[in-house]
Design an enzyme around this catalytic site. Structure first.
Site, PDB file in Angstrom:
ATOM      1  N   GLU A  38      51.036  71.139  57.906  1.00  0.00           N
ATOM      2  CA  GLU A  38      50.923  68.964  58.746  1.00  0.00           C
ATOM      3  C   GLU A  38      51.905  68.997  59.672  1.00  0.00           C
ATOM      4  O   GLU A  38      53.196  69.712  58.478  1.00  0.00           O
ATOM      5  CB  GLU A  38      51.027  68.531  57.469  1.00  0.00           C
ATOM      6  CG  GLU A  38      50.677  66.970  57.745  1.00  0.00           C
ATOM      7  CD  GLU A  38      50.538  66.420  56.396  1.00  0.00           C
ATOM      8  OE1 GLU A  38      51.255  66.838  55.383  1.00  0.00           O
ATOM      9  OE2 GLU A  38      50.359  64.933  56.622  1.00  0.00           O
ATOM     10  N   LYS A 109      43.918  62.430  59.788  1.00  0.00           N
ATOM     11  CA  LYS A 109      44.199  61.905  58.576  1.00  0.00           C
ATOM     12  C   LYS A 109      43.431  60.821  57.814  1.00  0.00           C
ATOM     13  O   LYS A 109      44.018  59.338  58.046  1.00  0.00           O
ATOM     14  CB  LYS A 109      45.304  62.437  58.586  1.00  0.00           C
ATOM     15  CG  LYS A 109      46.242  62.311  56.859  1.00  0.00           C
ATOM     16  CD  LYS A 109      47.176  62.632  56.719  1.00  0.00           C
ATOM     17  CE  LYS A 109      47.398  62.935  54.507  1.00  0.00           C
ATOM     18  NZ  LYS A 109      48.919  63.696  54.719  1.00  0.00           N
ATOM     19  N   CYS A 151      46.464  67.314  53.476  1.00  0.00           N
ATOM     20  CA  CYS A 151      47.742  66.863  52.027  1.00  0.00           C
ATOM     21  C   CYS A 151      46.969  66.721  51.716  1.00  0.00           C
ATOM     22  O   CYS A 151      45.632  66.227  50.531  1.00  0.00           O
ATOM     23  CB  CYS A 151      48.972  67.458  53.330  1.00  0.00           C
ATOM     24  SG  CYS A 151      50.093  66.739  51.812  1.00  0.00           S
TER      25      CYS A 151
HETATM   26  C1  ACM Z   1      51.534  64.031  51.950  1.00  0.00           C
HETATM   27  O1  ACM Z   1      50.032  63.959  53.223  1.00  0.00           O
HETATM   28  N1  ACM Z   1      51.639  64.598  53.250  1.00  0.00           N
HETATM   29  C2  ACM Z   1      52.076  63.747  51.070  1.00  0.00           C
END
Ligand code: ACM
Length: 275
Positions: A38, A109, A151
């Site tokens: 990420e 995301k 993530c």
């Molecule tokens: C995250 O979502 N970077 C912990």
């Protein structure tokens, strides 16, 4: 299919250096699909909306996507990588899948973590899967279905389940993990969906605010039975390529009586829209 995972330690804001380090690392290996962490090009701990917007890039026009397109075409590979996306006046914590012909697919995301909520807009695109070509050992060209999540999406089982329902063979999972639980949770996500997952995390720490964030490493590749095929250390950068068979993810039959996804009883589950 050869899948590659990269665990990096980016320096905040040093975009060109971070990209070139990652690209140089993978140039020495061959894979059909690479997964990078990420926000691999910028680093993670943003301090303001202005800073986030300044480091975000348009997709596919920005320099990071363009560099990955160039690399994917040259090496005839596919790459998944996380980056901040600028789209109009919004900034998303995004990931891209670039395929070997240079086509680009974006995921934004959906579940933002902690202070990401101050700096990013939550994802507004549905989960999706895309085909990536690879060559079998007899040189036949085959296709694997690739889905992306980023993530913290891992803590919502609905993310991996949505990708499995869409037909993903492999979940590509760029990450900047700080909590310790994800490496142990992903084998369960794989087991409950019979999919592969490639979690590419980073190492190191950032102290750009009053708080130090330590990233836990342990990037890993997990198979549809929940077996960890590779796990990196928590302190070292790493590049690893493994051979996997995406077809293993297509057999959802646990035994003659239990087809995993078809056995779901949606009418008894809460939180789903009524049909
Ligand atoms: C995250 O979502 N970077 C912990």
């Amino acid at each position: 299919m050869k899948v590659g995972i990269v665990q990096t330690n980016p320096e905040f804001g040093q975009v060109t250096q971070n990209i070139e380090k990652a690209v140089t690392g993978i140039s020495q290996h061959e894979a059909d699909l690479w997964v990078l962490p990420e926000l691999f090009n910028t680093g993670y701990q943003f301090k303001s909306k202005e800073e986030t917007a300044a480091l975000a890039e348009e997709i596919p026009g920005g320099p990071t996507t363009q560099r990955l397109i160039e690399f994917a075409k040259e090496k005839k590979t596919a790459i998944v990588a996380g980056l901040a996306e600028r789209a109009g006046d919004k900034v998303y914590n995004a990931s891209i899948l670039v395929n070997r012909t240079g086509e680009v697919f974006v995921y934004r995301k959906i579940h933002l973590f902690y202070e990401e909520k101050l700096y990013f807009t939550p994802g507004d695109l549905p989960f999706s899967v895309h085909s990536v070509e690879y060559r079998a050992s007899n040189n036949q060209v085959l296709k694997a279905k690739i889905g992306m999540m980023i993530c913290f999406d891992w803590i919502f089982p609905e993310s991996a389940r949505s990708l499995a329902l869409l037909g993903a063979d492999i979940i590509c999972h760029p990450a900047n993990l700080v909590l310790p639980h994800c490496p142990d949770a992903m084998p369960v996500r794989c087991l409950e969906n019979r999919v592969f997952a490639i979690t590419a995390n980073r190492i190191g720490s950032e102290t750009r605010t009053k708080e130090t964030l330590r990233f836990i490493g342990k990037s890993q590749i997990v198979d549809p039975r929940g077996k960890i095929l590779f796990r990196a250390s928590d302190t070292q950068e790493a590049v690893q390529v493994l051979k996997v068979n995406p077809k293993e993810a297509r057999d959802k039959q646990l035994n003659p009586y239990n087809p995993l996804l078809d056995d779901r009883r949606e009418s008894f589950y809460l939180g789903l829209p009524s049909v």
